[in-house]
Design a protein around this motif. Structure first.
Motif, PDB file in Angstrom:
ATOM      1  N   GLY A 280     -33.508 -30.226  30.572  1.00  0.00           N
ATOM      2  CA  GLY A 280     -33.693 -30.020  32.049  1.00  0.00           C
ATOM      3  C   GLY A 280     -32.731 -29.350  32.207  1.00  0.00           C
ATOM      4  N   LEU A 281     -32.161 -28.672  31.736  1.00  0.00           N
ATOM      5  CA  LEU A 281     -31.563 -27.794  32.183  1.00  0.00           C
ATOM      6  C   LEU A 281     -32.002 -26.688  31.230  1.00  0.00           C
ATOM      7  N   ASP A 282     -31.988 -26.081  30.071  1.00  0.00           N
ATOM      8  CA  ASP A 282     -32.883 -25.359  29.615  1.00  0.00           C
ATOM      9  C   ASP A 282     -34.557 -25.037  30.159  1.00  0.00           C
ATOM     10  N   ALA A 283     -35.198 -25.906  30.892  1.00  0.00           N
ATOM     11  CA  ALA A 283     -36.460 -25.587  31.730  1.00  0.00           C
ATOM     12  C   ALA A 283     -35.923 -24.984  33.183  1.00  0.00           C
ATOM     13  N   MET A 284     -34.917 -26.037  34.100  1.00  0.00           N
ATOM     14  CA  MET A 284     -34.172 -24.570  34.831  1.00  0.00           C
ATOM     15  C   MET A 284     -34.430 -23.562  35.000  1.00  0.00           C
ATOM     16  N   PHE A 285     -33.060 -23.407  34.137  1.00  0.00           N
ATOM     17  CA  PHE A 285     -32.817 -22.349  32.994  1.00  0.00           C
ATOM     18  C   PHE A 285     -33.953 -21.741  33.467  1.00  0.00           C
ATOM     19  N   ALA A 286     -34.913 -21.927  32.102  1.00  0.00           N
ATOM     20  CA  ALA A 286     -36.565 -21.373  31.747  1.00  0.00           C
ATOM     21  C   ALA A 286     -36.880 -20.892  32.883  1.00  0.00           C
ATOM     22  N   LYS A 287     -36.949 -21.240  33.987  1.00  0.00           N
ATOM     23  CA  LYS A 287     -37.277 -20.816  35.619  1.00  0.00           C
ATOM     24  C   LYS A 287     -36.162 -19.659  37.013  1.00  0.00           C
ATOM     25  N   GLU A 288     -35.260 -19.572  35.970  1.00  0.00           N
ATOM     26  CA  GLU A 288     -34.027 -18.466  36.548  1.00  0.00           C
ATOM     27  C   GLU A 288     -33.793 -19.292  37.824  1.00  0.00           C
ATOM     28  N   LEU A 289     -33.383 -20.594  37.783  1.00  0.00           N
ATOM     29  CA  LEU A 289     -33.119 -21.124  38.682  1.00  0.00           C
ATOM     30  C   LEU A 289     -31.675 -22.102  38.541  1.00  0.00           C
ATOM     31  N   LEU A 290     -31.053 -21.840  37.634  1.00  0.00           N
ATOM     32  CA  LEU A 290     -29.551 -22.044  37.290  1.00  0.00           C
ATOM     33  C   LEU A 290     -29.405 -20.460  35.942  1.00  0.00           C
ATOM     34  N   GLU A 291     -28.120 -20.258  36.242  1.00  0.00           N
ATOM     35  CA  GLU A 291     -28.141 -19.370  35.178  1.00  0.00           C
ATOM     36  C   GLU A 291     -26.751 -20.201  33.811  1.00  0.00           C
ATOM     37  N   LYS A 292     -26.698 -19.318  32.409  1.00  0.00           N
ATOM     38  CA  LYS A 292     -25.972 -20.420  31.388  1.00  0.00           C
ATOM     39  C   LYS A 292     -24.652 -18.952  31.460  1.00  0.00           C
ATOM     40  N   LYS A 293     -23.711 -19.368  31.326  1.00  0.00           N
ATOM     41  CA  LYS A 293     -22.406 -18.346  31.142  1.00  0.00           C
ATOM     42  C   LYS A 293     -21.209 -19.185  30.116  1.00  0.00           C
ATOM     43  N   PHE A 294     -21.541 -17.722  28.920  1.00  0.00           N
ATOM     44  CA  PHE A 294     -20.592 -18.679  27.876  1.00  0.00           C
ATOM     45  C   PHE A 294     -18.646 -18.121  28.645  1.00  0.00           C
ATOM     46  N   GLU A 295     -18.022 -19.532  28.093  1.00  0.00           N
ATOM     47  CA  GLU A 295     -16.666 -19.730  29.302  1.00  0.00           C
ATOM     48  C   GLU A 295     -16.303 -19.745  27.768  1.00  0.00           C
ATOM     49  N   PRO A 296     -15.085 -19.426  27.323  1.00  0.00           N
ATOM     50  CA  PRO A 296     -13.910 -20.605  26.919  1.00  0.00           C
ATOM     51  C   PRO A 296     -13.702 -21.905  26.107  1.00  0.00           C
ATOM     52  N   THR A 297     -14.326 -23.163  27.526  1.00  0.00           N
ATOM     53  CA  THR A 297     -14.658 -24.394  26.979  1.00  0.00           C
ATOM     54  C   THR A 297     -16.360 -24.550  26.355  1.00  0.00           C
ATOM     55  N   GLY A 298     -16.860 -23.106  26.420  1.00  0.00           N
ATOM     56  CA  GLY A 298     -18.031 -23.495  26.076  1.00  0.00           C
ATOM     57  C   GLY A 298     -19.566 -22.944  26.921  1.00  0.00           C
ATOM     58  N   ILE A 299     -20.375 -23.508  27.460  1.00  0.00           N
ATOM     59  CA  ILE A 299     -21.625 -23.007  27.646  1.00  0.00           C
ATOM     60  C   ILE A 299     -21.593 -23.822  29.020  1.00  0.00           C
ATOM     61  N   CYS A 300     -21.435 -22.942  30.035  1.00  0.00           N
ATOM     62  CA  CYS A 300     -21.432 -23.647  31.686  1.00  0.00           C
ATOM     63  C   CYS A 300     -22.483 -23.023  32.504  1.00  0.00           C
ATOM     64  N   TYR A 301     -22.809 -24.005  33.262  1.00  0.00           N
ATOM     65  CA  TYR A 301     -24.283 -23.522  34.229  1.00  0.00           C
ATOM     66  C   TYR A 301     -23.916 -23.644  35.074  1.00  0.00           C
ATOM     67  N   ARG A 302     -24.170 -22.723  35.958  1.00  0.00           N
ATOM     68  CA  ARG A 302     -24.026 -22.434  37.532  1.00  0.00           C
ATOM     69  C   ARG A 302     -25.571 -22.289  38.738  1.00  0.00           C
ATOM     70  N   ALA A 303     -25.534 -22.494  39.805  1.00  0.00           N
ATOM     71  CA  ALA A 303     -26.520 -21.914  40.441  1.00  0.00           C
ATOM     72  C   ALA A 303     -27.127 -20.594  40.873  1.00  0.00           C
ATOM     73  N   THR A 304     -28.576 -20.214  40.366  1.00  0.00           N
ATOM     74  CA  THR A 304     -28.396 -18.864  40.757  1.00  0.00           C
ATOM     75  C   THR A 304     -29.177 -18.331  42.987  1.00  0.00           C
ATOM     76  N   ALA A 305     -29.412 -17.161  43.018  1.00  0.00           N
ATOM     77  CA  ALA A 305     -29.942 -17.005  44.405  1.00  0.00           C
ATOM     78  C   ALA A 305     -31.338 -17.715  44.338  1.00  0.00           C
ATOM     79  N   LEU A 306     -31.513 -17.733  43.335  1.00  0.00           N
ATOM     80  CA  LEU A 306     -33.081 -18.850  43.489  1.00  0.00           C
ATOM     81  C   LEU A 306     -32.634 -19.897  44.189  1.00  0.00           C
ATOM     82  N   THR A 307     -32.166 -20.432  43.344  1.00  0.00           N
ATOM     83  CA  THR A 307     -31.769 -22.352  43.275  1.00  0.00           C
ATOM     84  C   THR A 307     -31.956 -22.517  45.238  1.00  0.00           C
ATOM     85  N   GLY A 308     -31.096 -22.072  45.202  1.00  0.00           N
ATOM     86  CA  GLY A 308     -31.178 -22.370  47.189  1.00  0.00           C
ATOM     87  C   GLY A 308     -32.334 -22.200  47.881  1.00  0.00           C
TER      88      GLY A 308
END
Length: 166
Positions: free
Chosen positions: A79-107
């Motif tokens: 589900g997260l990958d599907a939302m990422f593919a539509k640019e509705l969230l972003e993936k960030k590589f953090e020291p703890t691993g991959i993290c997900y965050r809302a984008t300007a398009l999410t809201g």
């Protein structure tokens, strides 16, 4: 089998899980969360009534629903990958691993959703973030582990009482 002969499966699909988590990520503003936290949040969004003081659950209580946490990871990831593919969230590589965050398009996207279900998700996402975002990853994992065994176990007690002969 023809396409129209197949049963539509609207609940617990990657699309629905990704959509639910968009509400939580949007509510969290610019905070980023890892997959394990989002798996917990997805459970809590659906079964909010399992938590003392939480809003009524989106779905009726079912036996052994706590076991969903064990199988939800792949569903949430898809589900997260599907939302990422539509640019509705972003993936960030953090020291703890991959993290997900809302984008300007999410809201902006979520504002277009005006159904009763969307309103219910907004309410629960606000509750989940206000209740659990301050938990460390360890605190949230401990909370989920401590409670998962009793979520849905009330059905075991009811069955045992029915089978008890007096």
């Amino acid at each position: 089998m023809r396409l129209q002969d197949q049963q539509a499966r609207p609940f617990n699909t990657p699309l629905e899980s990704g959509l639910r988590l968009l509400f939580a990520l949007d509510e969290a503003k610019s905070k980023a969360f890892d997959l394990q936290r989002l798996v917990s949040y997805d459970y809590l969004l659906v079964h909010s009534g399992d938590v003392e003081g939480g809003p009524k659950s989106l779905r009726p209580a079912v036996p052994f629903r706590g076991g969903e946490l064990l199988v939800k990871r792949e569903l949430v990831l898809a589900g997260l990958d599907a939302m990422f593919a539509k640019e509705l969230l972003e993936k960030k590589f953090e020291p703890t691993g991959i993290c997900y965050r809302a984008t300007a398009l999410t809201g902006a996207f979520l504002k277009l959703l005006a159904s009763t279900y969307a309103s219910s998700l907004r309410e629960r996402a606000t509750w989940v973030i206000s209740r659990f975002a301050s938990y460390t990853d360890e605190m949230l994992a401990s909370y989920m582990t401590d409670n998962v065994g009793r979520w849905g176990a009330e059905f075991d007690r009811l069955t045992a009482i029915k089978e008890l002969e007096l």
